[in-house]
Design an enzyme around this catalytic site. Structure first.
Site, PDB file in Angstrom:
ATOM      1  N   LYS A 181       0.827  -1.209   0.000  1.00 12.96           N
ATOM      2  CA  LYS A 181       0.000   0.000   0.000  1.00 12.96           C
ATOM      3  C   LYS A 181       0.863   1.261   0.000  1.00 12.96           C
ATOM      4  CE  LYS A 181      -3.784  -2.414   2.287  1.00 12.96           C
ATOM      5  NZ  LYS A 181      -4.471  -2.723   3.557  1.00 12.96           N
ATOM      6  N   GLN A 237      -4.440  -1.369   9.908  1.00 18.69           N
ATOM      7  CA  GLN A 237      -4.327  -2.682   9.275  1.00 18.69           C
ATOM      8  C   GLN A 237      -4.884  -3.763  10.198  1.00 18.69           C
ATOM      9  OE1 GLN A 237      -3.189  -3.292   6.048  1.00 18.69           O
ATOM     10  NE2 GLN A 237      -4.012  -5.326   6.452  1.00 18.69           N
ATOM     11  N   ASP A 253     -11.050   3.214   4.490  1.00 16.86           N
ATOM     12  CA  ASP A 253     -11.355   1.785   4.376  1.00 16.86           C
ATOM     13  C   ASP A 253     -12.855   1.545   4.196  1.00 16.86           C
ATOM     14  OD1 ASP A 253      -9.334  -0.068   4.168  1.00 16.86           O
ATOM     15  OD2 ASP A 253      -8.861  -0.070   6.306  1.00 16.86           O
TER      16      ASP A 253
END
Length: 288
Positions: free
Chosen positions: A53, A97, A120
């Site tokens: 990412k 994460q 997200d």
């Protein structure tokens, strides 16, 4: 005849080129999209995903900051860090994460992230806006699937979409995004009886069950679009999806491979949401 391949890498590059133009425009207004990534513990897969990412951010000129903590980090300390990032103007997106260590409640952490930085798409505010068909941050993998189909000019309206899986990250939001585009959606899961009766009626079949080669040609309607979200290992340790690719491609009309299908789109949509957040911030600033 074998199914036509839906090339996720090619499509992801197309959308990243579009993002590059938006990023250049934002920078002309002194706005550089910024993403904060929080990593807790030593999960090998999480480290790999975070590295991918941040590399993608760097290639596009998105500013990224990594906050890495030992597994012993307390929930209170993590909440404090997120609240600090919520107040930073140069950070437009916050990504924690997952999975987190067992002593940290992921729901509490997700709800701590400001909805304006929820790139997200997991915050209840984002979910609520999605369900009511409002513009918001959408979960990256489901959004990536929709963008793939748009690129392929596959009409969704009126189609029967069958979703295998009901997770909050993929299954549920994917079904809602299809519903918002006038598809008829059926959710299937581990308790579904006579699963093949449903999968064989799907115009678009999305599998996110996490079982290697679970879907074969006999489970697929002739000519259907098959989207494989699975990331598994086969008996020889090779990366594979939920779909038995070689078998399924003989029945499907279009199909995504693993790797090289949905995966690149998921990261691209994270970048997309981060740039979207920066654009919204600039628009708010210009209105004042």
């Amino acid at each position: 005849m074998s199914a036509e391949l839906i090339d996720g890498r090619l499509i992801a590059n197309y959308y990243r080129e579009q993002l590059q133009e938006t990023i250049s425009e934002l920078k002309s207004h002194d706005v550089t999209p910024g993403l904060a990534v929080i990593l807790v513990g030593d999960n090998h897969a999480s480290h790999t995903y975070v590295r991918m990412k941040r590399k993608a951010c760097s290639k596009l000129g998105i500013h990224s900051e990594l906050y890495q903590f030992e597994e012993s980090l307390t929930q209170e300390e993590l909440v404090d860090k997120i609240e600090e990032l919520n107040g930073m103007d140069h950070i437009h997106g916050i990504l924690v994460q997952l999975p987190l260590p067992h002593h940290i409640n992921p729901i509490t952490i997700i709800e701590t992230i400001s909805p304006s930085k929820d790139v997200d798409g997991f915050h209840p505010v984002s979910i609520g806006k999605m369900v009511t068909n409002q513009d918001t941050f959408y979960s990256c993998t489901p959004l990536g699937i929709i963008k793939m189909l748009e690129y392929e000019k596959i009409d969704i309206s009126g189609k029967h979409v069958v979703i295998l899986g009901r997770s909050n990250i993929v299954g549920k939001p994917a079904g809602q995004l299809f519903l918002n585009r006038d598809a008829t959606v059926t959710y299937c899961h581990s308790k579904t009886v006579n699963l093949t009766d449903y999968t064989k009626k799907a115009d678009i079949l999305v599998s996110a069950v996490g079982k290697a080669k679970f879907i074969g040609a006999g489970d697929i309607k002739k000519g259907a679009v098959v989207i494989d979200v699975g990331m598994n290992r086969d008996e020889e340790g090779r990366l594979c999806g939920d779909v038995d690719f070689e078998s399924a491609r003989e029945a499907a009309g279009k199909i995504t491979p693993v790797p090289g299908g949905v995966g690149p789109m998921t990261i691209t949509m994270l970048l997309y949401n981060t740039v979207k957040s920066a654009r919204w911030q600039l628009e708010d600033r210009q209105k004042r």
